[in-house]
Design a protein around this motif. Structure first.
Motif, PDB file in Angstrom:
ATOM      1  N   ILE A  68      12.109  99.506  36.941  1.00 56.50           N
ATOM      2  CA  ILE A  68      12.556 100.627  36.104  1.00 56.50           C
ATOM      3  C   ILE A  68      13.661 101.410  36.832  1.00 56.50           C
ATOM      4  CG2 ILE A  68      11.843 102.796  34.991  1.00 56.50           C
ATOM      5  CD1 ILE A  68       9.014 101.471  34.702  1.00 56.50           C
ATOM      6  N   GLY A  69      13.465 101.635  38.129  1.00 49.87           N
ATOM      7  CA  GLY A  69      14.488 102.331  38.914  1.00 49.87           C
ATOM      8  C   GLY A  69      15.814 101.593  38.893  1.00 49.87           C
ATOM      9  N   ALA A  70      15.757 100.272  39.054  1.00 52.12           N
ATOM     10  CA  ALA A  70      16.986  99.472  39.049  1.00 52.12           C
ATOM     11  C   ALA A  70      17.669  99.515  37.686  1.00 52.12           C
ATOM     12  CB  ALA A  70      16.663  98.027  39.429  1.00 52.12           C
ATOM     13  N   SER A  71      16.863  99.438  36.629  1.00 50.14           N
ATOM     14  CA  SER A  71      17.441  99.460  35.280  1.00 50.14           C
ATOM     15  C   SER A  71      18.148 100.780  35.004  1.00 50.14           C
ATOM     16  CB  SER A  71      16.351  99.201  34.237  1.00 50.14           C
ATOM     17  OG  SER A  71      16.901  99.204  32.936  1.00 50.14           O
ATOM     18  N   LEU A  72      17.628 101.864  35.586  1.00 46.98           N
ATOM     19  CA  LEU A  72      18.268 103.171  35.385  1.00 46.98           C
ATOM     20  C   LEU A  72      19.662 103.231  36.014  1.00 46.98           C
ATOM     21  CD1 LEU A  72      15.156 105.451  35.829  1.00 46.98           C
ATOM     22  CD2 LEU A  72      16.726 105.553  33.878  1.00 46.98           C
TER      23      LEU A  72
ATOM     24  N   GLU B  43      26.171 111.633  42.893  1.00 42.23           N
ATOM     25  CA  GLU B  43      25.692 110.549  43.759  1.00 42.23           C
ATOM     26  C   GLU B  43      24.324 110.824  44.363  1.00 42.23           C
ATOM     27  OE1 GLU B  43      28.915 109.944  46.463  1.00 42.23           O
ATOM     28  OE2 GLU B  43      30.233 109.255  44.846  1.00 42.23           O
ATOM     29  N   VAL B  44      23.726 111.960  43.990  1.00 44.22           N
ATOM     30  CA  VAL B  44      22.382 112.258  44.485  1.00 44.22           C
ATOM     31  C   VAL B  44      21.370 111.899  43.394  1.00 44.22           C
ATOM     32  CG1 VAL B  44      20.798 114.064  45.275  1.00 44.22           C
ATOM     33  CG2 VAL B  44      23.201 114.104  45.984  1.00 44.22           C
ATOM     34  N   VAL B  45      20.342 111.152  43.771  1.00 39.44           N
ATOM     35  CA  VAL B  45      19.234 110.869  42.851  1.00 39.44           C
ATOM     36  C   VAL B  45      17.985 111.490  43.467  1.00 39.44           C
ATOM     37  CG1 VAL B  45      17.944 109.113  41.594  1.00 39.44           C
ATOM     38  CG2 VAL B  45      20.321 108.674  42.233  1.00 39.44           C
ATOM     39  N   LEU B  46      17.376 112.405  42.746  1.00 40.62           N
ATOM     40  CA  LEU B  46      16.161 113.053  43.242  1.00 40.62           C
ATOM     41  C   LEU B  46      14.977 112.499  42.453  1.00 40.62           C
ATOM     42  CD1 LEU B  46      15.300 115.209  45.320  1.00 40.62           C
ATOM     43  CD2 LEU B  46      15.320 116.875  43.469  1.00 40.62           C
ATOM     44  N   VAL B  47      14.060 111.870  43.168  1.00 40.72           N
ATOM     45  CA  VAL B  47      12.959 111.143  42.525  1.00 40.72           C
ATOM     46  C   VAL B  47      11.641 111.800  42.935  1.00 40.72           C
ATOM     47  CG1 VAL B  47      11.939 108.861  42.154  1.00 40.72           C
ATOM     48  CG2 VAL B  47      14.336 109.040  42.839  1.00 40.72           C
ATOM     49  N   SER B  48      10.701 111.874  42.000  1.00 45.26           N
ATOM     50  CA  SER B  48       9.399 112.450  42.329  1.00 45.26           C
ATOM     51  C   SER B  48       8.294 111.712  41.599  1.00 45.26           C
ATOM     52  CB  SER B  48       9.369 113.934  41.952  1.00 45.26           C
ATOM     53  OG  SER B  48       9.376 114.077  40.543  1.00 45.26           O
ATOM     54  N   GLY B  49       7.076 112.022  41.978  1.00 42.94           N
ATOM     55  CA  GLY B  49       5.907 111.445  41.313  1.00 42.94           C
ATOM     56  C   GLY B  49       5.276 112.479  40.408  1.00 42.94           C
ATOM     57  N   ILE B  50       4.005 112.788  40.650  1.00 44.40           N
ATOM     58  CA  ILE B  50       3.302 113.766  39.823  1.00 44.40           C
ATOM     59  C   ILE B  50       2.661 114.809  40.736  1.00 44.40           C
ATOM     60  CG2 ILE B  50       1.333 114.105  38.242  1.00 44.40           C
ATOM     61  CD1 ILE B  50       3.726 112.718  36.871  1.00 44.40           C
ATOM     62  N   GLY B  51       2.726 116.053  40.312  1.00 43.38           N
ATOM     63  CA  GLY B  51       2.138 117.154  41.063  1.00 43.38           C
ATOM     64  C   GLY B  51       3.076 118.346  41.023  1.00 43.38           C
ATOM     65  N   PHE B  62      21.068 117.067  39.482  1.00 41.69           N
ATOM     66  CA  PHE B  62      21.413 115.750  40.027  1.00 41.69           C
ATOM     67  C   PHE B  62      20.984 114.705  38.993  1.00 41.69           C
ATOM     68  CE2 PHE B  62      20.049 117.969  44.157  1.00 41.69           C
ATOM     69  CZ  PHE B  62      21.334 118.388  44.450  1.00 41.69           C
ATOM     70  N   ASN B  63      21.054 113.437  39.361  1.00 43.78           N
ATOM     71  CA  ASN B  63      20.365 112.409  38.587  1.00 43.78           C
ATOM     72  C   ASN B  63      18.894 112.566  38.964  1.00 43.78           C
ATOM     73  OD1 ASN B  63      22.869 110.644  37.791  1.00 43.78           O
ATOM     74  ND2 ASN B  63      23.055 110.988  39.997  1.00 43.78           N
ATOM     75  N   THR B  64      18.035 112.879  38.006  1.00 45.55           N
ATOM     76  CA  THR B  64      16.670 113.224  38.389  1.00 45.55           C
ATOM     77  C   THR B  64      15.639 112.356  37.662  1.00 45.55           C
ATOM     78  OG1 THR B  64      16.668 115.035  36.775  1.00 45.55           O
ATOM     79  CG2 THR B  64      17.231 115.584  39.053  1.00 45.55           C
ATOM     80  N   LEU B  65      14.633 111.950  38.410  1.00 49.80           N
ATOM     81  CA  LEU B  65      13.674 110.956  37.921  1.00 49.80           C
ATOM     82  C   LEU B  65      12.254 111.387  38.289  1.00 49.80           C
ATOM     83  CD1 LEU B  65      13.175 108.128  36.694  1.00 49.80           C
ATOM     84  CD2 LEU B  65      13.766 107.143  38.905  1.00 49.80           C
ATOM     85  N   HIS B  66      11.505 111.784  37.289  1.00 52.81           N
ATOM     86  CA  HIS B  66      10.124 112.262  37.449  1.00 52.81           C
ATOM     87  C   HIS B  66       9.220 111.122  36.997  1.00 52.81           C
ATOM     88  CE1 HIS B  66       6.798 115.026  35.669  1.00 52.81           C
ATOM     89  NE2 HIS B  66       6.633 114.978  36.965  1.00 52.81           N
ATOM     90  N   THR B  67       8.606 110.419  37.946  1.00 53.18           N
ATOM     91  CA  THR B  67       7.953 109.142  37.617  1.00 53.18           C
ATOM     92  C   THR B  67       6.443 109.282  37.450  1.00 53.18           C
ATOM     93  OG1 THR B  67       7.580 108.404  39.913  1.00 53.18           O
ATOM     94  CG2 THR B  67       9.776 108.026  38.994  1.00 53.18           C
ATOM     95  N   LEU B  73       8.323 106.521  45.399  1.00 49.61           N
ATOM     96  CA  LEU B  73       9.039 105.661  46.351  1.00 49.61           C
ATOM     97  C   LEU B  73       9.304 104.269  45.782  1.00 49.61           C
ATOM     98  CD1 LEU B  73       7.439 106.654  49.767  1.00 49.61           C
ATOM     99  CD2 LEU B  73       9.872 106.763  49.191  1.00 49.61           C
ATOM    100  N   ALA B  74       8.417 103.791  44.917  1.00 53.47           N
ATOM    101  CA  ALA B  74       8.631 102.479  44.303  1.00 53.47           C
ATOM    102  C   ALA B  74       9.852 102.527  43.375  1.00 53.47           C
ATOM    103  CB  ALA B  74       7.388 102.047  43.526  1.00 53.47           C
ATOM    104  N   PHE B  75       9.917 103.545  42.531  1.00 52.86           N
ATOM    105  CA  PHE B  75      11.077 103.707  41.645  1.00 52.86           C
ATOM    106  C   PHE B  75      12.336 103.926  42.488  1.00 52.86           C
ATOM    107  CE2 PHE B  75       9.532 104.470  37.175  1.00 52.86           C
ATOM    108  CZ  PHE B  75       8.165 104.352  37.401  1.00 52.86           C
ATOM    109  N   ALA B  76      12.210 104.778  43.521  1.00 56.55           N
ATOM    110  CA  ALA B  76      13.365 105.105  44.361  1.00 56.55           C
ATOM    111  C   ALA B  76      13.889 103.859  45.072  1.00 56.55           C
ATOM    112  CB  ALA B  76      12.972 106.168  45.386  1.00 56.55           C
ATOM    113  N   THR B  77      12.977 102.979  45.466  1.00 54.79           N
ATOM    114  CA  THR B  77      13.376 101.728  46.113  1.00 54.79           C
ATOM    115  C   THR B  77      14.214 100.880  45.155  1.00 54.79           C
ATOM    116  OG1 THR B  77      11.454 101.757  47.569  1.00 54.79           O
ATOM    117  CG2 THR B  77      12.481  99.616  47.199  1.00 54.79           C
ATOM    118  N   GLY B  78      13.807 100.853  43.881  1.00 56.58           N
ATOM    119  CA  GLY B  78      14.586 100.124  42.874  1.00 56.58           C
ATOM    120  C   GLY B  78      15.980 100.713  42.708  1.00 56.58           C
TER     121      GLY B  78
END
Lengths: 379, 271
Positions: A68-72, B43-51, B62-67, B73-78
């Motif tokens: 999903i991260g890569a697709s984004l 060029e900054v992507v800020l990624v988080s989980g839940i909490g 930024f480009n922001t991703l609330h997973t 970290l799994a999404f961020a790795t992608g």
């Protein structure tokens, strides 16, 4: 010119890889699991050769997240797994539905529940593929039955994912994943490759979840200058969380409608045999091979049947199936499970029509004689 | 006067954090660090989980991703693997990062992928109402440890170091200047970097553990933090119950996306 392409003799999992690469897939994240590991192993070799990215993640859940991260970022991304891993991926599959992130998930089904039969086949994940993640959602699931079909439907899976901004599940099973047949790859010029629609408005006017009349919002790549928020929480057109029931309803209805209204474009099926026959077979995946063989033998023995084979199993080709089932005495549902699609079929047809299951739970292919025996009972 | 609004989605305020919470303090230091490094917001992507801490991305431009819970970290790795030029920063809490997300935490460190993780360590599950987390101290009270926690807690910085991180640092919400500097170092570091920030949660942790006010909690942070330089001269007895702050670990190791770039060159016959 496609006649210059040399035929190859490959297993289904390999055909899936070839289809993915042909469709433009450039990212794979996965975790080792039988009987799907060949997909990861072949992509580990092939992707870096063309500048693509492969990664073996620490678990199944992480693999789904990475895809999903890569697709984004704009890449066409794939993961492959089997039953236990498919169960583990479900939460993040729902995240991809909720956030409308295109991706393809291959599930090479094996016997279940639990660790089940890692090296033998089953079709026990048909309903899980439809309803595995929590919440009400639509999903697209494709079910090929031959090696050329796996190749073609893998390409189609990517195209549908991009077109409708949705995860697409390619449901294989151990039999077709591991068997080998001849495949002639498509010429590049003959391949339709669909890309997600990207925004063309100025970045400060971009509303990432505001659709046009198609119900499918344009999707920007992370890092392309369109800064936006993605969350698995219910959100409004701006992408930010909301508790407003009106906005939530609007979003949820659209998420379901953006698949259901395009059912005619999404569904594919094949109808074979004698359409006037009193018996209709319904089969998909490797079971469609058993049904097709029964059809051939039936022809020789004077047992007349037709076969309805869904290539898109979700959404189910309801209208076409109902037309094919009209006037039949008996419908035989052939599937390697305890009757998951049989219930769906019973829901769709007139109660006067007998619906019989020829199922299997022991990991073995379904013998055509079992089907012929059931068909022969009809006078 | 620092212009925070340059980086904030001002329309999204007020934020959801409780009065006295330190998460906003960490956000401020993060924005100052990003500004100091002159990173492009695109060029900054800020990624988080839940909490609680994972709601941070919603407030920044930024480009922001609330997973999903634990999976940032799994999404961020992608994201990082697909587009290595992006600056990928993960914000996470102690429960998110070291309980449900513990596997991703150790493997991101092992892989040494160029992601900076800011771990908001408040010793508790705040958003769900005060349940014990893997960093809840032994004996501390939580809604699911009503007689005091009987489980030893993780030392998350040591965990990251052992798992292979390139850079590990610890600070507190009290030490804002140090925090900003550590964020700058962590983001600049090639490889997996962790900054553990000990932060107060008066609502879910403090009121159960005789630290009723945010001021009490900040004083506790101040009194228990020992700079690594000072800790080196102290005995284990003197360090009992305290924690070290500053840069705990800083080494150079091959970074994952660099390694993969070389792999592409090798596989495609470019070298």
């Amino acid at each position: 010119m496609s006649n210059k392409i040399k035929p190859v003799f490959v297993q289904g999992n390999h055909a899936c890889v070839l289809g993915a690469l042909k469709a433009g897939c450039r990212f794979f994240a996965g975790y080792p699991i039988t009987p799907s590991s060949e997909i990861a192993e072949i992509l580990a070799i092939e992707l870096p050769k063309i500048g693509g990215r492969f990664i073996q993640m620490e678990d199944e859940i992480a693999a789904m997240g990475a895809v999903i991260g890569a697709s984004l970022t704009g890449m066409k991304a794939l993961t492959a797994t089997s039953g236990p891993g498919f169960s583990l991926k479900q939460e993040n599959i729902g995240y991809a539905v909720m956030t409308e992130v295109p991706c393809v998930i291959v599930n090479v089904q094996r016997g279940g529940m639990s660790t089940g039969l890692p090296t033998q086949s089953a079709q026990g994940d048909v309903l899980q593929s439809r309803w595995g993640t929590h919440g009400d959602h639509e999903i697209i699931v494709l079910t090929p039955s031959t090696i050329p079909e796996i190749y073609r439907l893998t390409i189609r899976a990517f195209n549908l994912a991009e077109k409708y901004r949705t995860p697409v599940i390619l449901l294989l099973d151990e039999i077709i994943g591991h068997m080998r047949e001849v495949l002639v790859e498509y010429d590049d010029a003959d391949v339709e490759r669909i890309e997600r629609v990207r925004p063309d408005c100025p970045p400060d006017q971009y509303l990432p979840f505001k659709p046009d009349e198609t119900d499918i919002p344009p999707m920007a790549d992370f890092g392309s200058g369109y800064r936006y928020h993605v969350t698995g929480l219910c959100h409004d057109e701006t992408g930010f969380p909301t508790n407003d029931p009106v906005k939530i309803d609007k979003m949820m209805q659209r998420l379901n409608r953006k698949i259901s209204r395009y059912t005619d474009d999404i569904v594919e099926y094949q109808l074979d045999g004698n359409s006037d026959a009193p018996v209709l077979l319904m089969a998909y995946g490797s079971s469609a091979r058993s049904a097709r063989q029964a059809l051939r033998i039936g022809d020789e023995r004077g047992i007349s049947m037709s076969l309805f084979q869904p290539l898109t199993i979700w959404p189910f080709p309801e209208t076409a199936f109902q037309a094919a089932a009209a006037g039949k005495k008996k419908i035989i549902v052939v599937e390697a499970n305890a009757g998951q699609m049989k219930r769906e079929i019973e829901r769709l047809v007139n109660r006067d029509i007998q619906v019989q299951l020829i199922g299997s739970l022991n990991g073995e292919p379904i013998h055509p004689e079992k089907i012929l025996l059931a068909a022969g009972e009809v006078g | 006067m620092f212009n925070y609004e340059k980086y904030l989605r001002v329309k999204k305020f007020p934020h959801i954090w409780c009065a006295g919470c330190g998460d906003g303090t960490i956000l401020k230091s993060l924005l100052r660090a990003v500004d100091h490094l002159n990173l492009s917001k695109d060029e900054v992507v800020l990624v988080s989980g839940i909490g609680c801490s994972s709601r941070t991305p919603g407030y920044v431009d930024f480009n922001t991703l609330h997973t999903t819970h634990g999976r940032a970290l799994a999404f961020a790795t992608g994201v990082k693997h697909a587009k290595p030029d992006l600056h990928v920063i993960v914000v996470s809490g102690d429960g998110d990062a070291t309980a449900i997300g513990g596997n991703h935490f150790i493997h991101a460190a092992r892989r040494n992928i160029d992601i900076t993780m800011i771990l908001f360590n408040n010793f508790i599950y705040g958003m769900t109402g005060g349940q014990a987390s893997p960093t809840t101290p032994l004996g501390a009270m939580a809604s699911t440890a009503p007689y005091g926690s009987i489980e030893p807690n993780f030392n998350v910085s040591e965990l990251a170091k052992s798992a292979g991180a390139s850079f590990v640092a610890r600070t507190t919400a009290f030490h804002t200047g140090q925090m900003e500097n550590l964020f700058i170092k962590a983001i600049s570091k090639k490889g997996f970097s962790l900054v553990e920030v000990i932060v107060q949660c008066p609502t879910a942790y403090g009121r159960r553990n005789k630290l009723r006010s945010p001021v009490d909690m900040l004083k506790w942070q101040k009194d228990h933090a020992v700079p690594v330089s000072a800790a080196a001269k102290m005995t284990p007895e003197q360090l009992e119950g305290k924690f070290t702050t500053g840069v705990l670990w800083d080494i150079d190791r091959p970074e994952y996306t660099d390694q993969y770039r070389r792999l592409i060159e090798k596989a495609s016959g470019q070298c």
